[in-house]
Design a protein around this motif. Structure first.
Motif, short mmCIF file in Angstrom:
data_model
loop_
_atom_site.label_atom_id
_atom_site.label_comp_id
_atom_site.label_asym_id
_atom_site.label_seq_id
_atom_site.Cartn_x
_atom_site.Cartn_y
_atom_site.Cartn_z
N SER A 102 -35.52 -14.50 -0.73
CA SER A 102 -34.83 -13.38 -1.39
C SER A 102 -34.14 -13.82 -2.69
O SER A 102 -32.91 -13.91 -2.77
N ASN A 116 -26.51 -22.60 7.80
CA ASN A 116 -26.43 -21.23 8.29
C ASN A 116 -27.80 -20.58 8.47
O ASN A 116 -27.98 -19.75 9.36
N TYR A 171 -35.12 -18.93 20.88
CA TYR A 171 -34.05 -18.93 19.86
C TYR A 171 -32.79 -19.60 20.42
O TYR A 171 -32.19 -20.48 19.78
P1 NAP Z 1 -29.69 -12.97 8.05
O1 NAP Z 1 -29.05 -11.76 7.51
O2 NAP Z 1 -30.81 -12.82 9.00
O3 NAP Z 1 -30.14 -13.91 6.85
C1 NAP Z 1 -30.78 -15.12 7.10
C2 NAP Z 1 -30.63 -16.03 5.93
O4 NAP Z 1 -31.29 -17.26 6.22
C3 NAP Z 1 -31.22 -15.47 4.68
O5 NAP Z 1 -30.45 -15.88 3.58
C4 NAP Z 1 -32.59 -16.13 4.64
O6 NAP Z 1 -33.03 -16.34 3.29
C5 NAP Z 1 -32.32 -17.47 5.27
N1 NAP Z 1 -33.50 -17.96 5.91
C6 NAP Z 1 -34.07 -17.55 7.07
N2 NAP Z 1 -35.18 -18.27 7.30
C7 NAP Z 1 -35.31 -19.15 6.30
C8 NAP Z 1 -36.26 -20.13 5.97
N3 NAP Z 1 -37.31 -20.38 6.75
N4 NAP Z 1 -36.08 -20.85 4.86
C9 NAP Z 1 -35.05 -20.59 4.05
N5 NAP Z 1 -34.14 -19.66 4.30
C10 NAP Z 1 -34.26 -18.95 5.40
O7 NAP Z 1 -28.63 -13.94 8.68
P2 NAP Z 1 -27.39 -13.64 9.65
O8 NAP Z 1 -27.74 -12.61 10.63
O9 NAP Z 1 -26.19 -13.53 8.85
O10 NAP Z 1 -27.37 -15.02 10.47
C11 NAP Z 1 -26.92 -16.22 9.92
C12 NAP Z 1 -26.93 -17.29 11.00
O11 NAP Z 1 -26.16 -16.84 12.11
C13 NAP Z 1 -28.29 -17.61 11.54
O12 NAP Z 1 -28.37 -18.98 11.83
C14 NAP Z 1 -28.35 -16.83 12.84
O13 NAP Z 1 -29.23 -17.40 13.76
C15 NAP Z 1 -26.93 -16.90 13.29
N6 NAP Z 1 -26.50 -15.80 14.16
C16 NAP Z 1 -26.60 -14.50 13.78
C17 NAP Z 1 -26.13 -13.50 14.60
C18 NAP Z 1 -26.17 -12.05 14.21
O14 NAP Z 1 -25.90 -11.19 15.04
N7 NAP Z 1 -26.43 -11.74 12.98
C19 NAP Z 1 -25.56 -13.82 15.82
C20 NAP Z 1 -25.47 -15.15 16.19
C21 NAP Z 1 -25.92 -16.14 15.34
P3 NAP Z 1 -34.19 -15.43 2.60
O15 NAP Z 1 -33.91 -14.02 2.98
O16 NAP Z 1 -34.02 -15.70 1.18
O17 NAP Z 1 -35.44 -15.91 3.13
#
Ligand code: NAP
Length: 803
Positions: free
Chosen positions: A590, A647, A710
């Motif tokens: 992105s 992250n 996951y």
């Molecule tokens: P998100 O909105 O899904 O965004 C994910 C981010 O990680 C984006 O900036 C994306 O970049 C990047 N990303 C994903 N895969 C990638 C790859 N292969 N290479 C490079 N960049 C990558 O994230 P979020 O929900 O805020 O979650 C952040 C963290 O918290 C994650 O580790 C997730 O597992 C954890 N988490 C989330 C939740 C939840 O409810 N949201 C709950 C518990 C834990 P691009 O878009 O540029 O690719």
């Protein structure tokens, strides 16, 4: 360039001596773009001014410039309580965190300030000689000669820090009235001589000073009574002759490292500001460099001007703020010039001043006379503002130790306004804190307990300007608001409401928390434990006992946040930048979203850049660090990384029975393998005291049979904290896991009210998490306040894991 309007940069500073560099750093702290033009091709190697007085050292402490590998305290410079007034010995010691005078060669001062300004993002262009300057209604145009051609710069403002022969002052036609020199002193740093030390020794033919430094070089200074200043430069033969005439000693066998002569000329610019041109340091005032006052006066000009000019160019200055620079500093300059002229007369006068010297010598033996003169020389007595305001208004905020492990001076590191609320009256405290909420973009609020005695006692609260001077003291919320309005414009940090999160009705989402914190003074027996955190027993006024004002506590630090284009990564990048860090905003695909994050940060006065790497692919970490190191190097001159937030992550989205080995490997490659190798690589550029935060998930503790792969990958991530924390403890690097619960991101699920309601029900607060909720936890773990937490699992799920 953000906000610079018709100009290329907000501020062009002319002169990269100590004053110009100090100003550049202060401007950057205030969020202004700055370009420094210096005519010398390389920093000076001459020792020149070498005395730093107590107030200057306090200011350096205020900016975090004493401690650390690149600070003035490494090694601690020689401290010398003995000073003089016109050559009459006098103890300069006064109550201060850094009493007396500190001996630091100008070369070192420039190196430390230059590295600091560069770290903060100032651009220093050497070999540029300013030849013309034109003021326009909205900007100033400066033309400099560089490598045989003319280069044009435009700035919203130009500041001349270019010394007593200032080109800026001349080109702006600012009058510089005063007295020409009547007497001269010749000085030199000489190697290879062995002569007795002399402290302002008056001999029949003149005055002689000789002081041998630790490196064996001797600084000699000599004046032959009645000798007028020479027309040209002095050379070593001149000093050899004068030294022989005055002392009878021959120093011709020595090797001069540097020779110059200076006189007792005394001049001051009629005004320090003419529309968009300002002057600071010797460009604004010329005086005999006696007892190091000139350098200190100039550095303090820069600190007075920096925050005011930065606020002005960023459109955040109340009416008339910039003019207070002239009003305050011209008066201080006038007073210092007057004491220097008196000292010059006592020092360089012939036998006719002997009687006067003996009377002043007697007076100095009275403590209050000594303290008065020491206050003047050390700069500790500087007081701004109308004399009818009762003290401590206008005086400096002295160092007061606060628990745990912070001080009043450290709270000023980010060069922001500071409201220190010290009253034990909970109701008054809450009212004062509330009064300052609308200024939270510019002012950090800290509640603390002041001891029964000490400089903060007797004042329910003090408002401190970014330069460390007290703008207001008292207990009236109305008085506080009037003072806030005088020095700052109201506003709250972008995207944040003007209230502390504790005012939020239970259950409503929190989008931000302005800086309210609660250190306690370390004075035993004076604080009532816990009272600083409660407001009338009903609402929390501040959030964490011992938490420092969070805006700006990461100034000078660098951070990498992976997956920062969206969700929690984006919120974390924004928060760390607001705290002062330079942030590398990593993304995978992105690009536009990541660029938007950087633009948002810059708009808010922060610093960030994007780095791209598709994690989970061959060469991913290498690619990431290539971009990261290049970005850091360009902006800070070094590749040092202080904070790493792992992250980026991907969910499975496929039930276990349908998950293919390829999908499983992909989840592990992004969520577990990449963080492992990112840490491995980051440790090569992370200095001691670094911070690593890995984002796990509540699913390592909360069953969700749809996301087993996951959850397994996040379980693996948590192992990083356990084992690395142990390994990196000796380096002061902390490693922790943060486990969010269900947190709003771009997933369309969050647009369905019924789904949100169901997810909210899992949290003890009956709402889903906001990215900012988690970002604030990460920022805490990244801060110095979390130095005692390592290897931990931090539940940031809003109570979801309570069951
Ligand atoms: P998100 O909105 O899904 O965004 C994910 C981010 O990680 C984006 O900036 C994306 O970049 C990047 N990303 C994903 N895969 C990638 C790859 N292969 N290479 C490079 N960049 C990558 O994230 P979020 O929900 O805020 O979650 C952040 C963290 O918290 C994650 O580790 C997730 O597992 C954890 N988490 C989330 C939740 C939840 O409810 N949201 C709950 C518990 C834990 P691009 O878009 O540029 O690719």
């Amino acid at each position: 360039m953000a906000g610079a309007g018709a100009a290329d940069t907000h501020v062009v500073v002319v002169g990269a001596g100590p004053v110009g560099l100090m100003l550049a750093g202060e401007l950057r702290l205030g969020g202004a773009d700055v370009t420094v033009l210096e005519q010398l091709d390389a920093p000076t190697t001459q020792s020149r001014a070498s005395t730093l007085h107590a107030r200057t050292m306090e200011i350096f402490e205020q900016r975090g410039l004493i401690d650390g590998p690149a600070g003035f305290g490494d090694p601690l410079p020689p401290q010398e309580p003995r000073g003089h007034f016109g050559g009459l010995p006098m103890d300069l010691t006064l109550p201060s965190s850094h009493p007396g005078q500190w001996k630091v060669p100008q070369v070192d001062t420039e190196e430390i300030l230059g590295a600091w300004a560069a770290r903060l993002g100032a651009r220093v262009l050497r070999g540029h000689t300013v030849v013309s300057l034109t003021q326009h209604p909205g900007h100033v145009e400066v033309v400099a000669e560089h490598a045989g051609r003319q280069v044009r710069f435009t700035g919203s403002y130009v500041v001349g820090c270019d010394g007593e022969k200032s080109a800026v002052r001349r080109l702006a036609a600012i009058d510089f009235p005063g007295n020409d020199a009547e007497r001269e002193l010749i000085r030199a740093d000489v190697e290879g001589i062995d002569i007795p030390g002399r402290r302002f020794q008056r001999l029949p033919n003149g005055l002689a000073i000789a002081a041998r430094r630790g490196d064996g070089v001797t600084r000699v200074m000599v004046h032959r009574f009645g000798t007028p200043p020479r027309a040209g430069e002095a050379d070593f033969a001149d000093i050899v002759t004068a030294w022989r005439e005055v002392t009878g000693e021959d120093i011709s066998g020595g090797t001069p490292l540097w020779v110059n002569s200076f006189g007792d000329a005394s001049r001051q610019a009629v005004r320090y500001r003419d529309r968009r041109v300002l002057l600071a340091g010797d460009a604004a005032h010329q005086q005999m460099p006696i007892g190091g006052q000139a350098l200190n006066l100039g550095l303090q000009d820069a600190v007075n001007l920096g925050w005011k000019l930065a606020a002005t160019v960023r459109g955040r200055a109340p009416e008339g703020l910039l003019d207070t620079y002239h009003d305050e500093r011209h008066e201080i300059g006038r007073r210092v010039l007057s004491n220097i002229r008196a000292q010059a007369r006592l020092l360089l006068g012939g036998p006719e001043v002997e009687a006067l010297r003996s009377v002043i010598g007697e007076l100095i033996s009275y403590e209050h006379v000594r303290a008065h003169l020491a206050g003047m020389i050390s700069g500790l007595d500087v007081r701004y503002g109308p004399a009818d305001e009762p003290e401590p208004v206008g005086t400096r905020l002295p160092e007061v130790r606060l628990d745990p492990g912070t001080t009043t001076l450290r709270l000023l590191r980010a060069a922001r306004g500071l409201l220190l609320v010290t009253t034990p009256d909970e109701d008054l405290r809450a009212r004062l804190v509330r009064s300052a909420r609308s200024w939270s973009a510019a002012v950090d609020t800290v509640t603390a307990h002041a001891g029964r005695s000490g400089p903060l006692s007797g004042h329910p609260a003090v408002l401190v300007r970014p330069d460390g001077y007290i703008a207001w003291a008292g207990g009236s919320p109305d008085g506080l608001q009037a003072a806030l309005a005088r020095w700052f414009v109201p506003g709250t940090p972008a995207g944040r409401p003007a209230h502390t999160h504790t005012d939020r009705p239970p259950g409503t989402p929190r989008t931000g928390t302005p800086g309210t914190s609660t250190p306690h003074t370390g004075t035993p027996g004076t604080g009532t434990p816990g009272t600083g955190t409660r407001n009338a027993g009903t609402r929390n006024v501040s959030t964490h006992k011992g938490r420092r004002g969070h805006m700006g506590n990461l100034t000078g630090k660098t951070a990498l946040v992976t997956g920062a284009s969206r969700g929690m990564g984006r919120a974390t990048a924004g928060r760390l930048a607001r705290d002062g860090a330079l942030v590398a905003v990593h993304y995978g695909t992105s690009q536009d979203a990541a660029a938007e994050v950087v633009a948002e940060i810059e708009k808010d006065g922060g610093r960030a850049f994007t780095v791209q790497a598709e994690l989970g692919t061959p060469g991913d970490v290498h690619e990431l660090f290539l971009a990261l190191e290049q970005g850091l190097k360009e902006r800070t001159g070094s590749t040092e990384l202080n904070i790493l937030v792992n992250n980026a992550g991907v969910m499975g989205g496929v039930k276990p029975q349908d998950t293919t080995p390829e999908q499983f490997d992909r989840i592990f490659a992004v969520n577990a393998r990449a963080p492992f190798f990112i840490i491995q690589r980051a440790l090569t550029i992370m200095p001691d005291g670094g911070r690593i935060v890995n984002i796990s998930s509540g699913l390592t503790r909360f069953a969700n049979p749809d996301e087993i792969a996951y959850a397994m990958s996040k379980g693996a991530v948590e192992q990083l904290a356990l084992h690395y924390a142990k390994a990196l403890g000796p380096r002061g690097i902390t490693v922790n896991s943060v486990a969010p619960g269900i947190t709003r991101n771009g997933n369309p699920l969050f647009d369905i009210p019924e789904a949100v309601e169901a997810m909210a029900a899992l949290s003890a607060f009956n709402r889903v998490g906001e990215p900012q909720d988690v970002a604030d936890v990460i920022a805490f773990l990244a801060s110095d306040d979390a130095r005692w937490i390592t290897g931990s699992f931090v539940d940031a799920s809003g109570g979801t894991l309570l069951g």
